[in-house]
Design an enzyme around this catalytic site. Structure first.
Site, PDB file in Angstrom:
ATOM      1  N   CYS A  30       0.818  -1.216   0.000  1.00 53.57           N
ATOM      2  CA  CYS A  30       0.000   0.000   0.000  1.00 53.57           C
ATOM      3  C   CYS A  30       0.852   1.266   0.000  1.00 53.57           C
ATOM      4  O   CYS A  30       1.914   1.302   0.612  1.00 53.57           O
ATOM      5  CB  CYS A  30      -0.872   0.037   1.249  1.00 53.57           C
ATOM      6  N   ARG A  79       5.298   0.316  -6.155  1.00 58.41           N
ATOM      7  CA  ARG A  79       5.273  -0.488  -4.932  1.00 58.41           C
ATOM      8  C   ARG A  79       4.378  -1.717  -5.071  1.00 58.41           C
ATOM      9  O   ARG A  79       4.486  -2.655  -4.288  1.00 58.41           O
ATOM     10  CB  ARG A  79       4.773   0.368  -3.757  1.00 58.41           C
ATOM     11  N   TRP A 116      -2.867  -2.701  -1.634  1.00 58.24           N
ATOM     12  CA  TRP A 116      -2.397  -4.050  -1.956  1.00 58.24           C
ATOM     13  C   TRP A 116      -3.165  -4.967  -1.016  1.00 58.24           C
ATOM     14  O   TRP A 116      -2.950  -4.946   0.195  1.00 58.24           O
ATOM     15  CB  TRP A 116      -0.890  -4.134  -1.726  1.00 58.24           C
ATOM     16  N   ASN A 136      -1.596   1.772   5.682  1.00 61.03           N
ATOM     17  CA  ASN A 136      -0.667   0.758   5.173  1.00 61.03           C
ATOM     18  C   ASN A 136      -0.261  -0.077   6.366  1.00 61.03           C
ATOM     19  O   ASN A 136       0.186   0.467   7.375  1.00 61.03           O
ATOM     20  CB  ASN A 136       0.554   1.459   4.541  1.00 61.03           C
ATOM     21  N   GLY A 137      -0.427  -1.403   6.251  1.00 57.68           N
ATOM     22  CA  GLY A 137      -0.073  -2.274   7.371  1.00 57.68           C
ATOM     23  C   GLY A 137      -1.217  -3.219   7.660  1.00 57.68           C
ATOM     24  O   GLY A 137      -2.141  -3.368   6.839  1.00 57.68           O
ATOM     25  N   GLU A 145      18.736 -16.845  -7.902  1.00 57.56           N
ATOM     26  CA  GLU A 145      18.305 -15.492  -8.273  1.00 57.56           C
ATOM     27  C   GLU A 145      17.762 -15.486  -9.705  1.00 57.56           C
ATOM     28  O   GLU A 145      16.760 -14.818  -9.997  1.00 57.56           O
ATOM     29  CB  GLU A 145      19.483 -14.510  -8.100  1.00 57.56           C
ATOM     30  N   LYS A 186      13.972 -14.347 -10.668  1.00 57.91           N
ATOM     31  CA  LYS A 186      13.677 -13.299 -11.663  1.00 57.91           C
ATOM     32  C   LYS A 186      12.687 -13.823 -12.689  1.00 57.91           C
ATOM     33  O   LYS A 186      11.711 -13.155 -13.018  1.00 57.91           O
ATOM     34  CB  LYS A 186      14.940 -12.852 -12.415  1.00 57.91           C
ATOM     35  N   GLU A 227       9.112 -14.361 -11.149  1.00 53.06           N
ATOM     36  CA  GLU A 227       8.328 -13.196 -10.708  1.00 53.06           C
ATOM     37  C   GLU A 227       7.856 -12.320 -11.854  1.00 53.06           C
ATOM     38  O   GLU A 227       6.783 -11.735 -11.770  1.00 53.06           O
ATOM     39  CB  GLU A 227       9.036 -12.393  -9.614  1.00 53.06           C
ATOM     40  N   HIS A 239      19.683 -36.051  -7.159  1.00 50.38           N
ATOM     41  CA  HIS A 239      18.962 -36.413  -5.933  1.00 50.38           C
ATOM     42  C   HIS A 239      17.473 -36.074  -6.034  1.00 50.38           C
ATOM     43  O   HIS A 239      16.789 -36.013  -5.023  1.00 50.38           O
ATOM     44  CB  HIS A 239      19.597 -35.703  -4.732  1.00 50.38           C
ATOM     45  N   LYS A 252       6.817  -3.874  -4.358  1.00 47.09           N
ATOM     46  CA  LYS A 252       8.241  -3.554  -4.327  1.00 47.09           C
ATOM     47  C   LYS A 252       8.772  -3.569  -2.904  1.00 47.09           C
ATOM     48  O   LYS A 252       9.834  -4.086  -2.626  1.00 47.09           O
ATOM     49  CB  LYS A 252       8.454  -2.171  -4.960  1.00 47.09           C
TER      50      LYS A 252
HETATM   51  C1  AGP Z   1      13.216  -9.235  -5.883  1.00 45.43           C
HETATM   52  O1  AGP Z   1      13.150  -9.212  -7.249  1.00 45.43           O
HETATM   53  C2  AGP Z   1      11.999  -9.105  -5.143  1.00 45.43           C
HETATM   54  N1  AGP Z   1      11.084  -8.257  -5.680  1.00 45.43           N
HETATM   55  C3  AGP Z   1      12.027  -9.342  -3.659  1.00 45.43           C
HETATM   56  O2  AGP Z   1      12.439 -10.669  -3.470  1.00 45.43           O
HETATM   57  C4  AGP Z   1      12.883  -8.421  -2.752  1.00 45.43           C
HETATM   58  O3  AGP Z   1      14.234  -8.638  -2.996  1.00 45.43           O
HETATM   59  C5  AGP Z   1      12.519  -8.692  -1.284  1.00 45.43           C
HETATM   60  O4  AGP Z   1      11.171  -8.388  -1.078  1.00 45.43           O
HETATM   61  C6  AGP Z   1      13.389  -7.951  -0.319  1.00 45.43           C
HETATM   62  O5  AGP Z   1      13.266  -6.570  -0.459  1.00 45.43           O
HETATM   63  P1  AGP Z   1      14.309  -5.568   0.179  1.00 45.43           P
HETATM   64  O6  AGP Z   1      15.628  -5.844  -0.481  1.00 45.43           O
HETATM   65  O7  AGP Z   1      13.771  -4.213  -0.125  1.00 45.43           O
HETATM   66  O8  AGP Z   1      14.349  -5.866   1.638  1.00 45.43           O
END
Ligand code: AGP
Length: 610
Positions: free
Chosen positions: A2, A27, A74, A99-100, A482, A486, A489, A505, A605
């Site tokens: 949010c 965000r 959100w 927000n929260g 990673e 990527k 997501e 395994h 974000k």
């Molecule tokens: C990465 O592509 C993500 N969107 C997500 O995993 C992100 O790295 C994670 O939420 C941690 O965020 P921060 O680095 O702002 O703490």
């Protein structure tokens, strides 16, 4: 997650609020809304979907006024519907954006329903609006009503509140979720993030946990802390140029941010390298003392930042001889960790506002760590303010939800930490070689980015796939993790990262001609082992895509293997370099699939709720 924007000004605030919401789009959200005080009455629009949908409502029926609050939601409690979108009103006496998560909302809701309040949403937030209305009915000021209501709320919040009883006032509060005050000339603002307000001010006050703030007509700002004491908080000037948060000529923020990496890596290194090593002072004046007491390290982070921590474990143990544990924050914060003497607590975060990482830091404070270091991209963020020392990654605003330049600059910072802690252990020659490699790293990254067209061509092979496997060994196992994160997501293709030695395994059972297998193969000590693992894939009819050093000798004469060569680099920095082609691959696959690259579905974000 949010986003909140609020304004009290001597001009119409509708445009300021709308622009603020647009700047918070990155965000992640699913609906948006705005309430403006018009002729001493609350007027509101809410819309499901993008801020553009809210903008259409405003075009049809503008909301002029000099005070207002706005929100991107959100969804947590209740689906993304107009009724669940914020602001929430109580009898047109109170408007609230939040927000929260209010964890005790169910009990509060029952009490309010018993008192005759009717709920029109499924959200936890609506209880705040009705409670405030109940307090106001008793004749207290809006400020007092918010102060008393906060005492009854459990959980996390950043709030913006208005009432026609005090039409030129907006109240803000924060506990566990970010909120900044924008300081204007005779006007004042609130936002979840300074980026939302750069069109009106570059001066900000970062509220502390438990702070309550009153913004009044004329730019009056009054803050009280959690003890109820009036406090003055410092005003910071925001350091980024406004243009840093725009897409420029790039089609997506993510692509722009991938291509910014050579430049931001250079900035992250600036002034921090000595001739033959990294002085501990690069981490601030308190770092030498803290590092001298450090015997081991606990790294805590989430998502991509967690992957950076995993790479750092290989570096710190090999080059600095420091034992390292790495854990995701959401697990650590509920464990009962046994803390060895001399353990430094290191958090990694792009935003510095990730709820789990922040909670882990607060939890760690009572556990006997020797101190805390935050490696973070956002100056003034909660993580930075609450840690003993901090190293900024200087990546500039990262708007794409998928983290790219934040990750590689975190790796740079972690390599600096490795060199600073390894000063007495590694030989001078070894340190000097790594320092030189760091100096040339931006140019080497630039060369890798020249492979963009080849990688775009490679992406065609993934557009119709539903699954993918990423393999790496050693410090490249986290690079594989990673790469998989990527791809999943932003393209919504199911992807997993594995240490290549684990294939046999279990995951080998998945390999057939429909399963693309992506591997990173730098020329390191594990190369021959990796090559054997790749043979296991070929023998099962798997399609291999390999990013490799020149001359590693992977036979690509058959159709089942495609190899793209990367320039040579010091072995220690290879994880950083090999991340770049995986970012580009995900990007191009997502573009082919037509997904929302910068704001992928369901993601935010900055994850400011648990
Ligand atoms: C990465 O592509 C993500 N969107 C997500 O995993 C992100 O790295 C994670 O939420 C941690 O965020 P921060 O680095 O702002 O703490």
């Amino acid at each position: 997650m949010c986003g909140i924007v609020a304004a009290v000004a001597q001009r119409n605030v509708e445009g300021i609020l709308l622009e603020g919401l647009k700047r918070l789009e990155y965000r992640g959200y699913d609906s948006a809304g705005m309430t403006v005080m018009h002729r001493d009455a609350l007027t509101r629009h809410r819309a499901v979907g993008k801020v553009a949908a809210l903008e259409e409502c405003l075009t049809d029926a503008p909301l002029p006024g000099r005070a207002g609050i706005a929100h991107t939601r959100w969804a947590t409690h209740g689906k993304p519907t107009a009724a669940n979108a914020h602001p929430h009103h109580s009898d047109d006496q109170v408007a609230v954006v939040h927000n929260g998560i209010i964890e005790n909302f169910e009990g509060l809701k029952r009490e309010l329903e018993a008192d005759g309040y009717t709920f029109t949403s499924q959200t936890d937030t609506e209880v705040i609006a009705h409670r405030l209305a109940a307090m106001l009915a008793e004749g207290v000021t809006l400020f007092e009503a918010v102060q008393q209501t906060l005492g009854t709320l459990g959980g996390a919040y950043a709030l913006g509140v208005m009432s026609p009883q005090e039409p030129d006032v907006v109240i803000g509060a924060r506990q566990g979720s970010p909120l900044v005050v924008g300081v204007g000339i005779d006007e004042a603002f609130l936002a979840s993030d300074p980026l939302a307000l750069l069109q009106v001010t570059d001066r900000f006050i970062y509220l502390e946990e438990g702070d309550l703030v009153e913004l009044k007509d004329g730019g009056h700002i009054c803050i009280i802390d959690r003890q109820g004491q009036r406090v003055e908080r410092p005003v910071h000037t925001f350091e980024y140029a406004d243009g840093a948060a725009s897409k420029g000529d790039y089609r997506h923020f993510m692509l722009k941010e991938i291509f910014e990496q050579p430049a931001v890596i250079r900035t992250a290194l600036e002034g921090r390298l000595g001739k033959t090593g990294v002085p501990a002072e690069s981490f601030g004046p308190d770092a030498p003392g803290l590092f001298a007491r450090t015997r081991q390290i606990q790294i805590i982070a989430c998502g991509t930042s967690y992957h950076a921590g995993l790479v750092a474990r290989y570096w710190l143990e090999r080059y600095a001889g420091v034992p390292v544990q790495v854990e995701v924050a959401s697990e650590f914060r509920y464990r009962h960790p046994v803390v060895a003497d001399g353990t430094l607590f290191v958090t990694l975060s792009q935003s510095g506002e990730t709820a789990d990482t922040l909670a882990a830091l607060r939890f760690a404070k009572g556990l006997g760590y020797v101190g805390s270091l935050a490696i973070c991209n956002v100056p003034g963020s909660s993580l930075v303010r609450e840690s003993d020392i901090a190293l900024m990654t200087h990546a500039g605003p990262e708007i794409g939800v998928a983290s790219t330049k934040a990750f590689t600059t975190q790796l740079v910072a972690l390599m600096l930490l490795t060199l600073a802690l390894g000063r007495d252990r590694a030989s001078g020659d070894e340190q000097a070689a790594m320092v030189n490699a760091l100096k040339t790293l931006p140019d080497t990254c630039r060369q890798v980015l020249l492979l963009d067209d080849d990688i775009e061509a490679l992406a065609q092979a993934f557009a119709e796939k539903r699954h993918a496997l990423f393999l790496g060994r050693g410090a490249h196992f986290p690079v594989a993790l990673e790469g998989a994160l990527k791809l999943k997501e932003i393209s919504y293709i199911h992807a997993e990262g594995y240490p290549a030695g684990e294939l046999k395994h279990g995951p080998l059972a998945l390999v057939d001609s429909d399963m693309p297998v992506i591997s990173v193969a730098p020329n390191d000590a594990l190369l021959e082992k990796l090559k054997s693992n790749l043979q296991e894939v070929r023998a099962r009819g798997g399609q291999l895509f390999v990013f490799a050093d020149e001359g590693v000798g992977i036979d690509d004469s058959d159709d089942d293997v495609q190899v793209l060569h990367l320039p040579g680099v010091h072995e220690a920095l290879a994880p950083l370099l090999y991340t770049l082609p995986l970012q580009l691959l995900s990007y191009h696959v997502a573009v082919l699939k037509g997904t929302d690259v910068d704001q992928p579905r369901n993601l935010a974000k900055s994850v400011t709720v648990e």
